[in-house]
Design a protein around this motif. Structure first.
Motif, PDB file in Angstrom:
ATOM      1  N   UNK A   1       9.232   3.490  -5.672  1.00 44.38           N
ATOM      2  CA  UNK A   1       8.836   2.286  -4.935  1.00 44.38           C
ATOM      3  C   UNK A   1       9.033   2.439  -3.432  1.00 44.38           C
ATOM      4  N   UNK A   2       9.915   3.334  -3.008  1.00 50.28           N
ATOM      5  CA  UNK A   2      10.154   3.537  -1.570  1.00 50.28           C
ATOM      6  C   UNK A   2       8.884   3.983  -0.851  1.00 50.28           C
ATOM      7  N   UNK A   3       7.927   4.539  -1.594  1.00 51.04           N
ATOM      8  CA  UNK A   3       6.670   4.993  -0.995  1.00 51.04           C
ATOM      9  C   UNK A   3       5.775   3.814  -0.601  1.00 51.04           C
ATOM     10  N   UNK A   4       6.179   2.597  -0.949  1.00 51.03           N
ATOM     11  CA  UNK A   4       5.398   1.398  -0.624  1.00 51.03           C
ATOM     12  C   UNK A   4       6.090   0.524   0.426  1.00 51.03           C
ATOM     13  N   UNK A   5       7.216   0.992   0.962  1.00 48.54           N
ATOM     14  CA  UNK A   5       8.036   0.175   1.865  1.00 48.54           C
ATOM     15  C   UNK A   5       7.973   0.668   3.298  1.00 48.54           C
ATOM     16  N   UNK A   6       8.142  -0.291   4.234  1.00 51.39           N
ATOM     17  CA  UNK A   6       8.390   0.087   5.620  1.00 51.39           C
ATOM     18  C   UNK A   6       9.747   0.772   5.695  1.00 51.39           C
ATOM     19  N   UNK A   7       9.925   1.623   6.681  1.00 47.66           N
ATOM     20  CA  UNK A   7      11.227   2.248   6.915  1.00 47.66           C
ATOM     21  C   UNK A   7      12.103   1.243   7.655  1.00 47.66           C
ATOM     22  N   UNK A   8      13.158   0.770   7.014  1.00 49.75           N
ATOM     23  CA  UNK A   8      13.980  -0.296   7.582  1.00 49.75           C
ATOM     24  C   UNK A   8      14.867   0.179   8.736  1.00 49.75           C
TER      25      UNK A   8
ATOM     26  N   UNK B   1       0.843  -1.193   0.000  1.00 52.48           N
ATOM     27  CA  UNK B   1       0.000   0.000   0.000  1.00 52.48           C
ATOM     28  C   UNK B   1       0.873   1.236   0.000  1.00 52.48           C
ATOM     29  N   UNK B   2       0.395   2.257  -0.650  1.00 51.70           N
ATOM     30  CA  UNK B   2       1.126   3.521  -0.754  1.00 51.70           C
ATOM     31  C   UNK B   2       1.136   4.193   0.608  1.00 51.70           C
ATOM     32  N   UNK B   3       2.311   4.626   1.047  1.00 48.27           N
ATOM     33  CA  UNK B   3       2.450   5.246   2.366  1.00 48.27           C
ATOM     34  C   UNK B   3       2.250   6.771   2.317  1.00 48.27           C
ATOM     35  N   UNK B   4       2.351   7.346   1.113  1.00 47.42           N
ATOM     36  CA  UNK B   4       2.262   8.806   0.947  1.00 47.42           C
ATOM     37  C   UNK B   4       3.346   9.537   1.746  1.00 47.42           C
ATOM     38  N   UNK B   5       4.558   9.005   1.681  1.00 44.84           N
ATOM     39  CA  UNK B   5       5.694   9.645   2.322  1.00 44.84           C
ATOM     40  C   UNK B   5       6.016  10.957   1.611  1.00 44.84           C
TER      41      UNK B   5
END
Length: 198
Positions: A177-184, A99-103
């Protein structure tokens, strides 16, 4: 190409794996070839023949009792002179749901800078992606990701291709694609071979 990897799932399920090994071994542009197995299946004889090549390395995932062929694979590697190593006590990363995080741009840059696979390039369906997650998102239609990949089906000059690939692989800004990732940075880890029940 410093290394090309055949992973899975389980690469030994592919009965034509030897054809890919033959191609990779025969390419002067590929320095080393990695096969990572879940250690659940033994390779066939023709695959073993290609695995003996000095360019090939075998990675044996050790998932405890699930990796029921680990001992057999290690013995085979020693007997056949195949370079190998055992991977254990690792963790998988939980990149989160699709899902898009909207960062904000700054948040996406932070996700990118903390990403453990940002340099794990991925080739799928004629496109070179900066990371596997970007490739899968694009393939599933979740993220166009313009700038996250190079499309090899497009007509371009050799120099234009080189420039596009160089720009992609040296990119230090965020991917779409980073907008769909958890912050590692928060280390979302899952023990290996453990699935999340829904």
């Amino acid at each position: 190409i410093m290394e090309i990897g055949f992973i899975g799932g389980e690469p030994f399920l592919n009965k034509e794996l030897y054809k890919y090994l033959d191609w990779a071994i025969g390419s002067d542009k590929i320095v080393s070839v990695l096969i990572v197995t879940n250690s659940t299946i033994m390779p066939d004889e023709i695959t073993i023949k290609y695995m003996k090549h000095e360019k090939v390395f075998l990675g044996l995932d050790h998932y405890g009792p699930l990796s029921n062929k680990i001992k057999d694979l290690e013995e085979m590697a020693i007997r056949e002179g195949i370079q190998y190593y055992i991977l254990k006590d690792e963790y998988w990363y939980d990149f989160g749901g699709i899902e898009k995080r909207n960062y904000t741009l700054e948040q996406r840059k932070k996700v990118f800078s903390n990403c453990p696979i940002r340099d794990c390039n991925f080739f799928m369906k004629g496109k070179l992606y900066r990371c596997q997650f970007a490739g899968n998102l694009h393939n599933l239609g979740y993220c166009n990701g313009e700038g996250d990949y190079v499309d090899f089906s497009q007509e371009r000059s050799r120099d234009a291709f080189r420039q596009a690939v160089s720009s992609l692989l040296t990119k230090r800004e965020a991917l779409w694609a980073c907008d769909f990732c958890n912050d590692m940075e928060q280390k979302h880890l899952i023990p290996v071979a453990v699935q999340v029940k829904r």
